[in-house]
Design an enzyme around this catalytic site. Sequence first.
Site, short mmCIF file in Angstrom:
data_model
loop_
_atom_site.label_atom_id
_atom_site.label_comp_id
_atom_site.label_asym_id
_atom_site.label_seq_id
_atom_site.Cartn_x
_atom_site.Cartn_y
_atom_site.Cartn_z
N HIS A 94 -6.57 3.66 34.25
CA HIS A 94 -6.88 3.32 32.85
C HIS A 94 -6.03 4.22 31.94
CE1 HIS A 94 -9.03 2.95 29.07
NE2 HIS A 94 -9.48 1.80 29.53
N LYS A 96 -17.01 3.38 30.28
CA LYS A 96 -16.42 4.70 29.96
C LYS A 96 -17.50 5.79 30.09
CE LYS A 96 -13.05 2.26 27.26
NZ LYS A 96 -12.04 2.27 26.23
N GLY A 142 -10.06 0.14 21.89
CA GLY A 142 -11.03 0.86 21.06
C GLY A 142 -10.64 0.93 19.59
N SER A 189 -10.12 -4.31 22.78
CA SER A 189 -10.90 -4.90 21.69
C SER A 189 -11.23 -6.37 21.89
CB SER A 189 -10.21 -4.68 20.34
OG SER A 189 -10.03 -3.29 20.10
N ASN A 220 -16.26 -2.03 31.06
CA ASN A 220 -15.87 -0.65 31.34
C ASN A 220 -16.68 0.21 30.39
OD1 ASN A 220 -14.65 1.83 31.64
ND2 ASN A 220 -12.72 1.25 30.66
N GLU A 278 -3.63 -3.93 29.34
CA GLU A 278 -4.32 -3.32 28.21
C GLU A 278 -3.32 -2.59 27.31
OE1 GLU A 278 -8.75 -2.71 29.16
OE2 GLU A 278 -7.70 -0.91 29.76
N GLU A 311 -6.72 5.84 29.39
CA GLU A 311 -7.37 7.11 29.04
C GLU A 311 -7.20 8.13 30.16
OE1 GLU A 311 -11.15 5.38 28.05
OE2 GLU A 311 -10.22 4.43 26.31
P1 PGA Z 1 -12.20 -1.74 24.28
O1 PGA Z 1 -11.78 -0.99 25.64
O2 PGA Z 1 -12.69 -3.10 24.68
O3 PGA Z 1 -13.29 -0.88 23.69
O4 PGA Z 1 -10.98 -1.81 23.43
C1 PGA Z 1 -11.12 -1.67 26.66
C2 PGA Z 1 -10.79 -0.71 27.78
O5 PGA Z 1 -10.48 0.44 27.50
O6 PGA Z 1 -10.85 -1.09 28.97
#
Ligand code: PGA
Length: 257
Positions: free
Chosen positions: A99, A15, A177, A217, A13, A171, A101
Amino acid sequence: MNRRYRKTIIAGNWKMNKTPSEAKALIEEMKGMLSKTKWCEVVLCVPFTDIQTAVKAAKGSKIAIGAENMHFEKSGAFTGEVSADMLKELGVKYVIIGHSERRQYFNETDETCNKKVKVAIENGLRPILCVGESLTEREQDVTMEVIRKQVKIALQGVTVDEAKKVVIAYEPIWAIGTGKTATSEQAGEVCAKIRDCLREMYGARAARAITIQYGGSMNAKNAAELLAQPDVDGGLIGGASLKAPDFAAIVDAANQN
Ligand code: PGA
């Protein structure tokens, strides 16, 4: 992972990262590194502006291209939005839905996720439905209540056959992140409980066929341990999907016997 019953899927992903020229370069680099993809599907979910370039760059490889969002209406006065058939025509195979976010910054709800999941499937796109608890919710011991609600509402009206096309990404918001990964036990436990929920909704046969990813992560170091959990069937990877060697190492971990 349990490859006997379901596909392992490693999805990146990106982003809001990478211009089209950067996307092309990164995919070219990845293609050279992804030799062992026999046991898993590899997907890169990229910004809308990168899709055309990414599909072209990934041609002839095992990488499928996904989008990071879409609108649930077919067309109309929705300035700034993109529809399922627009994605489909570009060669997109997957689309991330809900997601955290998007839920946090763009007011996505379980109800809009439900509309999007249905429209994605109708248009032949496989939705990667994201669910997960916040740190406060985990501390309040309501993780499974939150996730069951997210899963049940997002899949309302989705038939058994349609549900088999859905990928669920667990998640935990506190792990995204932050560099703070859920332990493999925590990830395995929630993914198993998501499967229990799917079993109640769709029966044992369908539930065991659905791919459930972990995201938050995930990286080259912790991937193998997370993927060793029987109900963790892949990963949704943010940060580590922006570096070819890191992403390739996660794909390798998913291809270990
Ligand atoms: P990350 O993001 O691996 O940077 O923690 C995962 C995601 O948001 O899908």
